[in-house]
Design a protein around this motif. Structure first.
Motif, PDB file in Angstrom:
ATOM      1  N   SER A   1      69.831  -0.664  15.674  1.00 49.30           N
ATOM      2  CA  SER A   1      68.421  -1.027  15.513  1.00 49.30           C
ATOM      3  C   SER A   1      68.020  -0.990  14.043  1.00 49.30           C
ATOM      4  N   PHE A   2      68.431   0.066  13.362  1.00 50.47           N
ATOM      5  CA  PHE A   2      68.127   0.181  11.930  1.00 50.47           C
ATOM      6  C   PHE A   2      68.711  -0.998  11.155  1.00 50.47           C
ATOM      7  N   ILE A   3      69.986  -1.300  11.413  1.00 49.67           N
ATOM      8  CA  ILE A   3      70.635  -2.406  10.703  1.00 49.67           C
ATOM      9  C   ILE A   3      69.959  -3.731  11.027  1.00 49.67           C
ATOM     10  N   GLY A   4      69.605  -3.937  12.290  1.00 54.97           N
ATOM     11  CA  GLY A   4      68.960  -5.190  12.680  1.00 54.97           C
ATOM     12  C   GLY A   4      67.630  -5.408  11.979  1.00 54.97           C
ATOM     13  N   ILE A   5      66.820  -4.357  11.903  1.00 52.41           N
ATOM     14  CA  ILE A   5      65.515  -4.468  11.250  1.00 52.41           C
ATOM     15  C   ILE A   5      65.683  -4.634   9.744  1.00 52.41           C
ATOM     16  N   TRP A   6      66.514  -3.775   9.142  1.00 52.06           N
ATOM     17  CA  TRP A   6      66.681  -3.817   7.687  1.00 52.06           C
ATOM     18  C   TRP A   6      67.341  -5.120   7.241  1.00 52.06           C
ATOM     19  N   LEU A   7      68.424  -5.494   7.903  1.00 53.30           N
ATOM     20  CA  LEU A   7      69.141  -6.696   7.488  1.00 53.30           C
ATOM     21  C   LEU A   7      68.297  -7.946   7.710  1.00 53.30           C
ATOM     22  N   GLY A   8      67.509  -7.941   8.799  1.00 56.92           N
ATOM     23  CA  GLY A   8      66.625  -9.076   9.032  1.00 56.92           C
ATOM     24  C   GLY A   8      65.658  -9.286   7.882  1.00 56.92           C
ATOM     25  N   GLY A   9      65.042  -8.187   7.418  1.00 60.23           N
ATOM     26  CA  GLY A   9      64.130  -8.285   6.275  1.00 60.23           C
ATOM     27  C   GLY A   9      64.849  -8.647   4.988  1.00 60.23           C
ATOM     28  N   ARG A  10      66.038  -8.101   4.798  1.00 51.80           N
ATOM     29  CA  ARG A  10      66.808  -8.372   3.580  1.00 51.80           C
ATOM     30  C   ARG A  10      67.195  -9.842   3.485  1.00 51.80           C
ATOM     31  N   LEU A  11      67.716 -10.382   4.582  1.00 53.04           N
ATOM     32  CA  LEU A  11      68.116 -11.790   4.580  1.00 53.04           C
ATOM     33  C   LEU A  11      66.911 -12.708   4.439  1.00 53.04           C
ATOM     34  N   TYR A  12      65.799 -12.316   5.051  1.00 48.03           N
ATOM     35  CA  TYR A  12      64.590 -13.143   4.948  1.00 48.03           C
ATOM     36  C   TYR A  12      64.083 -13.177   3.512  1.00 48.03           C
ATOM     37  N   ASP A  13      64.092 -12.024   2.843  1.00 49.28           N
ATOM     38  CA  ASP A  13      63.653 -11.980   1.448  1.00 49.28           C
ATOM     39  C   ASP A  13      64.574 -12.798   0.549  1.00 49.28           C
TER      40      ASP A  13
END
Length: 253
Positions: free
Chosen positions: A202-214
Motif C-alpha cells: 500500500s505504501f509503495i502504491g501510494i508513494w510510487l503513484g505520486g512519484r510517477l505522476y510528478d
C-alpha cells in the motif's frame, strides 16, 4: 461506500481541513465502542505441549506457500491503495467532475461487499490458490481495459464495479489458506504478518503513484505497473501447497 461521497460533499462545502477534523472526530467514536466488546474466552488449546508463537512463525516462514502468499498480498495492497488515493485525481485529469471519482470509490465499496462474500463462498468448494490467481489476473485485465476504453462516466463506473468485486475478495481466500495449512490457533498472528506485506505494498502504491505522476504528468506508468504486478501475482500463487501440515493430521479430533 458511504464516506467517499460524504467526504466529497464536505470538501466542496467546508474544505479539506475541516473535513479531516470531522472524520477524525468520527474515528474517535470507535474507541469507546471497542471498550464495550467482551473479552475472548480462554483458549482451551493452551494446555501443555501446545505450539508456541515463535515455533508457529518459524514453521510458517519455512513454508514456501506462506512466503508466496506474503509476496502476493503485497500486490493486493499495491493495487487497492493506489486506486483509493489516486483514482479520484485520475478521473479529474480526464476532465470529468470530481463527484465521479467519489462515486467510483463508493461503487468499489458497494461491490466489494458482494465480492468478499462470493470469494469466501467459492473458497469452500474450490481451490483457494486458484481463486487468488484468478482474482489477480482479472485485476490486470480490468486495468488494461480501463486504459484502452473510451473515457466516460460509465466506463469509470464499470471499472469501479468490476474492481470492487475483486477488491478485498483476496482476504477470505488468503486467510482461508493460512487456516487450512497451519491451523487456526495462530491464524490471526500469521495473517497479520502477511497483512504487513499488504501494507508495505500500500505504501509503495501510494508513494510510487505520486512519484510517477510528478515525473511524467500522468498515471499511465502506474497503471501498466499494476498490470504487470497483477500477472506476476497470479503466477506466484499457483505453486502454493494448500494441504494441511502433517502435525494437524496427527492432532486428536
Amino acid at each position: 461506500m458511504l464516506f467517499s461521497p460524504i467526504a466529497q460533499g464536505f470538501i466542496s462545502a467546508f474544505g479539506w481541513h475541516t473535513t479531516l477534523l470531522v472524520f477524525a472526530a468520527t474515528t474517535l467514536v470507535m474507541i469507546p465502542l471497542a471498550l464495550l466488546l467482551p473479552n475472548s474466552p480462554a483458549d482451551p488449546g493452551q494446555a501443555g505441549g501446545a505450539q508456541t508463537i515463535a515455533e508457529a512463525m518459524t514453521e510458517a516462514l519455512a513454508h514456501r506457500g506462506f512466503v508466496l502468499l506474503t509476496i502476493g498480498f503485497f500486490v493486493c495492497g499495491f493495487h487497492v491503495a493506489f486506486i483509493t488515493v489516486h483514482f479520484p485525481v485520475y478521473v479529474s485529469d480526464l476532465g470529468l467532475p470530481p463527484a465521479v471519482g467519489a462515486y467510483a470509490i463508493a461503487i468499489i465499496g458497494l461491490f466489494n461487499i458482494a465480492g468478499s462474500f462470493l470469494s469466501g463462498m467459492a473458497g469452500q468448494y474450490w481451490s483457494k490458490k486458484c481463486g487468488l490467481s484468478a482474482i489477480y489476473l482479472a485485476r490486470a485485465v480490468c486495468i488494461f481495459l480501463l486504459l484502452i476504453a473510451p473515457k466516460s462516466e460509465w466506463s469509470i463506473y464499470l471499472f469501479a464495479g468490476a474492481m470492487g468485486i475483486l477488491w478485498l475478495s483476496t482476504v477470505p481466500l488468503t486467510s482461508g489458506i493460512i487456516a487450512q495449512v497451519f491451523g487456526v490457533r495462530y491464524m490471526a498472528t500469521l495473517f497479520g504478518f502477511v497483512f504487513l506485506s499488504h501494507q508495505a505494498g500500500s505504501f509503495i502504491g501510494i508513494w510510487l503513484g505520486g512519484r510517477l505522476y510528478d515525473h511524467a504528468g500522468s498515471y499511465d506508468g502506474m497503471w501498466w505497473s499494476g498490470i504487470v504486478a497483477g500477472v506476476l501475482a497470479a503466477i506466484v500463487h499457483l505453486p502454493i501447497n494448500e494441504k494441511p501440515l502433517a502435525r494437524l493430521s496427527a492432532q486428536p479430533g
